[in-house]
Write an enzyme that holds these catalytic residues in place. Sequence first.
Site, short mmCIF file in Angstrom:
data_model
loop_
_atom_site.label_atom_id
_atom_site.label_comp_id
_atom_site.label_asym_id
_atom_site.label_seq_id
_atom_site.Cartn_x
_atom_site.Cartn_y
_atom_site.Cartn_z
N ARG A 112 42.95 35.59 40.54
CA ARG A 112 42.51 35.41 41.93
C ARG A 112 43.12 34.20 42.63
NH1 ARG A 112 38.77 37.73 38.94
NH2 ARG A 112 37.88 39.66 39.76
N HIS A 137 45.42 39.78 41.61
CA HIS A 137 46.55 40.42 40.92
C HIS A 137 47.69 40.85 41.85
CE1 HIS A 137 44.42 40.10 37.25
NE2 HIS A 137 43.70 41.20 37.30
N HIS A 209 48.36 43.32 31.59
CA HIS A 209 46.92 43.60 31.66
C HIS A 209 46.50 44.72 30.69
CE1 HIS A 209 42.97 43.77 33.52
NE2 HIS A 209 43.33 42.86 34.42
N ASP A 275 35.02 36.93 31.43
CA ASP A 275 36.07 37.17 32.42
C ASP A 275 36.50 35.80 32.93
OD1 ASP A 275 37.79 38.17 34.29
OD2 ASP A 275 36.30 39.31 35.42
N GLU A 339 45.05 38.24 28.80
CA GLU A 339 46.10 38.09 29.82
C GLU A 339 46.59 36.65 29.79
OE1 GLU A 339 44.24 39.61 33.61
OE2 GLU A 339 42.71 40.18 32.17
C1 GLA Z 1 41.08 40.69 35.65
C2 GLA Z 1 39.98 40.02 36.38
C3 GLA Z 1 38.76 40.85 36.33
C4 GLA Z 1 39.01 42.25 36.84
C5 GLA Z 1 40.16 42.84 36.08
C6 GLA Z 1 40.55 44.19 36.64
O1 GLA Z 1 40.95 40.57 34.30
O2 GLA Z 1 39.72 38.72 35.93
O3 GLA Z 1 37.74 40.24 37.06
O4 GLA Z 1 39.33 42.19 38.20
O5 GLA Z 1 41.27 42.02 36.11
O6 GLA Z 1 39.49 45.06 36.77
#
Ligand code: GLA
Length: 374
Positions: A112, A137, A209, A275, A339
């Site tokens: 983000r 992304h 990803h 996350d 990632e």
């Molecule tokens: C990343 C983000 C998540 C989500 C995924 C896609 O990992 O950090 O919050 O948006 O991509 O669904």
Amino acid sequence: MTIVTCSLLAGSACNNAGPKKSVAEDSTAAVPAIEVQPYGEVDGEPVSQYTLANGKGMIVKVINYGGIITDIITPDKDGNAGNVVLSYDSLAGYRQKGNPYFGTLVGRYANRIAKARFNIDAAEYKLAANNNGNSLHGGLKGFDKAIWKATPLPGDSSLLLEHTSPDGEEGYPGTLQAQVIYTLTANNGLKIEYVATTDKPTPVNLTNHTYFNLSAGKDSTILNHVLQLDAPSYTPVDAQLIPTGKIEPVKGTPMDFTTAKRVGDDIGNVKGGYDHNWVFEKEGLQTVGSLYDPGSGRFMTLATSEPGVQFYTGNFLDGSLKFTRNGAYYGKNAGLCLETQRFPDSPNQPSFPNTILKPGARYTQTTIYQFSIK
Ligand code: GLA
């Protein structure tokens, strides 16, 4: 072609000083030629699927739409081969609205950027706000939706992908030239090397990803997987998953994976599930963690040049995706992503390392997912 590759990846593939811990080594041994199959088309442009095999029991399939990894096929402890990534049956799956980036390359900026804007010096740049008013992304048409030029490289199980992102695309300044090489190594490693150059200062953060489920479909979630990350700290986030700018220790929190831990053990103590961006305190390409599925015996180590990894437990998967491979139900936690990356929202976070690539400089990143049995 070899010369082209070396000049593209100078300092990475050609002059690699090597990781400080033991990671995959390439072999010069002959490997099966890369097979190419038609995989549909996007806006009249043909898409192909490239099959990399190493003659040692591992197969990786990549399509040049989004540079997507559709298959990583490895044997389990009984010698049964299985695909350890979440995937679809066809291009329609990868093209569906809301595809959560299954297997894709991600760019120009992974994760983000708050309020979909940033400044470079006095100039403000506005991005498409595709995630709660933030940019996620790379925007509406990130590198995950581009058709990459694909070139199998001779003498190795390597595929070169190239993409040029024009000045102003998705609001980003500068023409960015990106190259990615996927290599399936002789000892069952998948190496991903990224290089980018620009003609104007621009933020760059490239990653992949892929959603792993090392059970290859036997276990409907990754909660039984055992994860280890050599990450003493992480970057806490707000309710919109934007970093607060702090870097905090994991010790004594559910984020602590410094000792191997079952993913499901503490996930209930993290709002929404994992996350977040974990922070490695190291220099250069090193092994930084591992993932183990006790059921199948599959073990994967993670090596990266990057300072961070977004460990994401597929929290937004809800079983609604169409065209899933063999009709699989991908519900919450069906797969997990590792990632490797620079820190999210760095362009707006003065306390984070700088991610602005300047003309004349070269962005590089290398990540190796190394498979074995335990
Ligand atoms: C990343 C983000 C998540 C989500 C995924 C896609 O990992 O950090 O919050 O948006 O991509 O669904």
